[in-house]
Design a protein around this motif. Structure first.
Motif, PDB file in Angstrom:
ATOM      1  N   ASN A 190       0.816  -1.225   0.000  1.00 60.35           N
ATOM      2  CA  ASN A 190       0.000   0.000   0.000  1.00 60.35           C
ATOM      3  C   ASN A 190       0.848   1.274   0.000  1.00 60.35           C
ATOM      4  O   ASN A 190       0.428   2.296  -0.548  1.00 60.35           O
ATOM      5  N   SER A 194     -12.036  -0.381  -1.470  1.00 58.54           N
ATOM      6  CA  SER A 194     -13.096  -1.351  -1.161  1.00 58.54           C
ATOM      7  C   SER A 194     -13.572  -1.226   0.278  1.00 58.54           C
ATOM      8  O   SER A 194     -14.535  -1.873   0.667  1.00 58.54           O
ATOM      9  N   HIS A 226      -8.068  -0.191  -4.528  1.00 55.61           N
ATOM     10  CA  HIS A 226      -8.487  -1.594  -4.481  1.00 55.61           C
ATOM     11  C   HIS A 226      -9.312  -1.852  -5.731  1.00 55.61           C
ATOM     12  O   HIS A 226     -10.082  -0.992  -6.145  1.00 55.61           O
ATOM     13  N   TYR A 262      -2.417  -2.598  -8.180  1.00 56.12           N
ATOM     14  CA  TYR A 262      -2.710  -3.956  -7.729  1.00 56.12           C
ATOM     15  C   TYR A 262      -1.539  -4.543  -6.954  1.00 56.12           C
ATOM     16  O   TYR A 262      -0.411  -4.549  -7.425  1.00 56.12           O
ATOM     17  N   ASP A 316      -4.043  -7.872  -2.288  1.00 49.27           N
ATOM     18  CA  ASP A 316      -5.417  -7.389  -2.501  1.00 49.27           C
ATOM     19  C   ASP A 316      -6.388  -8.494  -2.907  1.00 49.27           C
ATOM     20  O   ASP A 316      -7.593  -8.325  -2.776  1.00 49.27           O
ATOM     21  N   LEU A 341      -9.402  -9.465  -0.774  1.00 54.41           N
ATOM     22  CA  LEU A 341     -10.396  -8.470  -0.353  1.00 54.41           C
ATOM     23  C   LEU A 341     -11.789  -8.669  -0.972  1.00 54.41           C
ATOM     24  O   LEU A 341     -12.780  -8.715  -0.254  1.00 54.41           O
TER      25      LEU A 341
END
Ligand SMILES: Nc1ncnc2c1ncn2[C@@H]1O[C@H](COP(=O)(O)OP(=O)(O)OP(=O)(O)O)[C@@H](O)[C@H]1O
Ligand SMILES: [Mg+2]
Ligand SMILES: [Zn+2]
Length: 511
Positions: free
Chosen positions: A215, A238, A308, A336, A340, A343
């Protein structure tokens, strides 16, 4: 009936456009002929005109089912600015007295926006039955299929509302509908509908996917791009928490930018305020969940990031479609990282009840019945009792209702009927789960694609797409340093002093 020339004249008179865009005229002509129509046109190309023009031309009132209050308000404001005054958005902001007054005078409106939930109100139905309804529109009709089964079951009840209202002609509109979604919409409405399906690719939106380690790297990329370009941008997340956190982090890193967050957990008033500020160019960047953006008509969004990725390609196409509505080059960037991948699966799990959930709920219903206990009516109480998310409970309760079981009424149902109903719910759950998982797989496969992303994105949905020389996609090669985003003034540009004056005189009240 209207002839060819006069339809263009009507468009010019009411909206100031000299020509129709691809598909509009075909759809409008069919609508004016009283046919039921499903219209699929790309994001931002002018689906609203397909019912706004008929609303002005037809006798009687046009009802528009719209999913979001902020979207309705936006449209009402835009129409009033164009001097179309007989429009209203019926929403929960209206206090009791005002609502009552409006309900009693519904026939003075040519265009009424309403949510599917509000349409379920018997009182509103009563008043609507007393006016002449010339057209029933379902904007963002993919909601019937995408949300109708779980989030918003009232989308699945539109058919019976339409019947209640004396079966007016229906126009369903969407920017993204696969063949299955189209069939699902038509099946749910149970009408023989003429389909007007147009390619939904947007050649001015460049498609970029960047694989990152974590991230932090996502944040670095977003910061470095937006520090060079101060243009209206959206960043999709998300989760609500992530949207809020990143909005704070970005505000520290980009002090020159005005940054806000937006998600479904916020107060309705705050959400409307944020959207309005973004529309008016008082906010540059919005960190949001999928709750933001549907149908909003801001024409100069240049970047849509996905911090996301969404669980299905249709949502992705909708979300990137908010970029470049003025036709100018815009960029979508999906960031990406391998972490991820779990999720969206987590999201799917939180939306549908598990086998254990279903058994627990069934047993509790039977126990309550046997013990003659009254079922709670408060949603939070029910959720707490069953340990379910709101969406999971809505899924179960709407299915129970469909099978004629109303738990809160204290009626005793045969145990075998309850048993059988839960068996049916489980089948449907499995079907939905399978569908969602296969959509997620398609999305993941697309992200991993090594060939042209544009070709990969659209060929599953339609037979062809406009090929793009420059800024096609990250697999064809795009150089962001070459990107010189066009800054445009986003508000409707009145072409004459008269229009300008009219806009000044129109106050932006929301009814
Ligand atoms: N014939 C036309 N000529 C020029 N501009 C048009 C025409 N029709 C619509 N527009 C403009 O196109 C813009 C986008 O229209 P609209 O909001 O209806 O898009 P949409 O198809 O509903 O998009 P979405 O799928 O995102 O909801 C508006 O500013 C509208 O005024
Ligand atoms: Mg729209
Ligand atoms: Zn490409």
């Amino acid at each position: 009936m209207t002839n060819k020339l006069s339809l263009e004249e009507e468009l010019e008179t009411y909206f100031g456009y000299s020509t129709f865009r691809l598909g509009q005229k075909e759809i409008i002509s069919d609508v004016l002929n009283g046919n039921d129509v499903l219209g699929i046109l790309p994001t931002g190309t002018g689906k609203s005109i397909c019912y706004q023009l008929p609303a002005r031309m037809l006798e009687g009132t046009t009802i528009v089912v719209s999913p979001l209050i902020s979207l309705m308000m936006d449209q009402v404001k835009e129409l009033k600015a164009m001097n179309f005054k007989e429009v209203i958005a019926l929403n929960s902001f209206l206090d009791y007295d005002k609502r009552k007054r409006i309900f009693k005078n519904l026939n003075q409106y040519k265009l009424i926006y309403v949510s599917p939930e509000m349409l379920q109100q018997k009182e509103l139905q009563f008043y609507l039955k007393n006016i002449s309804i010339s057209l029933f529109v379902i904007d963002e009709a993919h909601c019937i299929s995408q949300w109708g089964h779980e989030f918003r079951p009232d989308y699945q009840k539109l058919k019976s509302v339409i019947n209640e209202l004396g079966d007016p002609p229906v126009l369903a509109l969407s920017a993204t509908a696969t063949k299955e979604v189209q069939d699902d919409i038509i099946h749910s409405l149970d009408r023989s509908i003429i389909r007007h399906i147009y390619p939904m690719d947007r050649s001015n939106i460049s498609l970029s996917i960047q694989e990152v380690i974590n991230n932090d790297e996502k944040l670095d990329i977003i910061t470095s791009i937006l520090s060079v370009h101060k243009v209206p941008s959206l960043i999709y997340f998300s989760s609500k928490n992530a949207a809020e956190n990143v909005s704070h982090l970005l505000s520290e890193r980009l002090p020159e930018h005005r940054i806000a967050f937006y998600h479904g957990g916020m107060e309705q008033m705050d959400r409307v305020a944020i959207q309005q500020q973004f529309m008016n160019n008082q906010i540059d960047i919005i960190c949001c969940t999928s709750a933001f953006g549907m149908g909003i008509n801001k024409n100069n969004i240049r970047f849509v990031f996905h911090y996301h990725f969404p669980g299905q390609i249709e949502s992705y196409i909708q979300e990137i479609g908010r970029a470049g509505r003025d036709g100018n080059q815009s960029i979508s960037i999906l960031l990406y990282s391998r972490q991820d991948s779990f999720l969206p699966q987590k999201m799917i799990d939180s939306e549908l009840p598990s086998d254990d959930d279903l058994i627990r709920v069934k047993q509790l219903i039977i126990r309550y019945q046997n013990e003659n206990k009254i079922f709670p009516v408060e949603l939070t109480e029910i959720q707490a009792m069953f340990g379910l998310s709101e969406v999971q409970w809505r899924f179960i309760s709407s299915q129970l209702e469909k099978h004629g079981i109303k738990v809160e009424n204290g009626i005793k149902y045969d145990e075998s009927k309850v048993d059988e109903t839960f068996q049916q719910i489980k089948y449907l759950r499995d079907e939905r789960l399978y569908l969602k998982q296969s959509k997620l797989k398609d999305m993941m496969n697309w992200i991993q694609l090594k060939t042209c992303l544009r070709s990969g994105l659209y060929t599953n949905f339609q037979s062809g797409y406009t090929s793009v020389e420059e800024f096609c996609c990250s697999n064809c090669g795009i150089d962001l340093r070459e990107f010189k985003p066009k800054q445009t003034t986003p508000l409707i540009q009145p072409s004459t002093w008269e229009k300008k004056l009219r806009r000044l005189l129109v106050v932006g009240d929301f009814e």
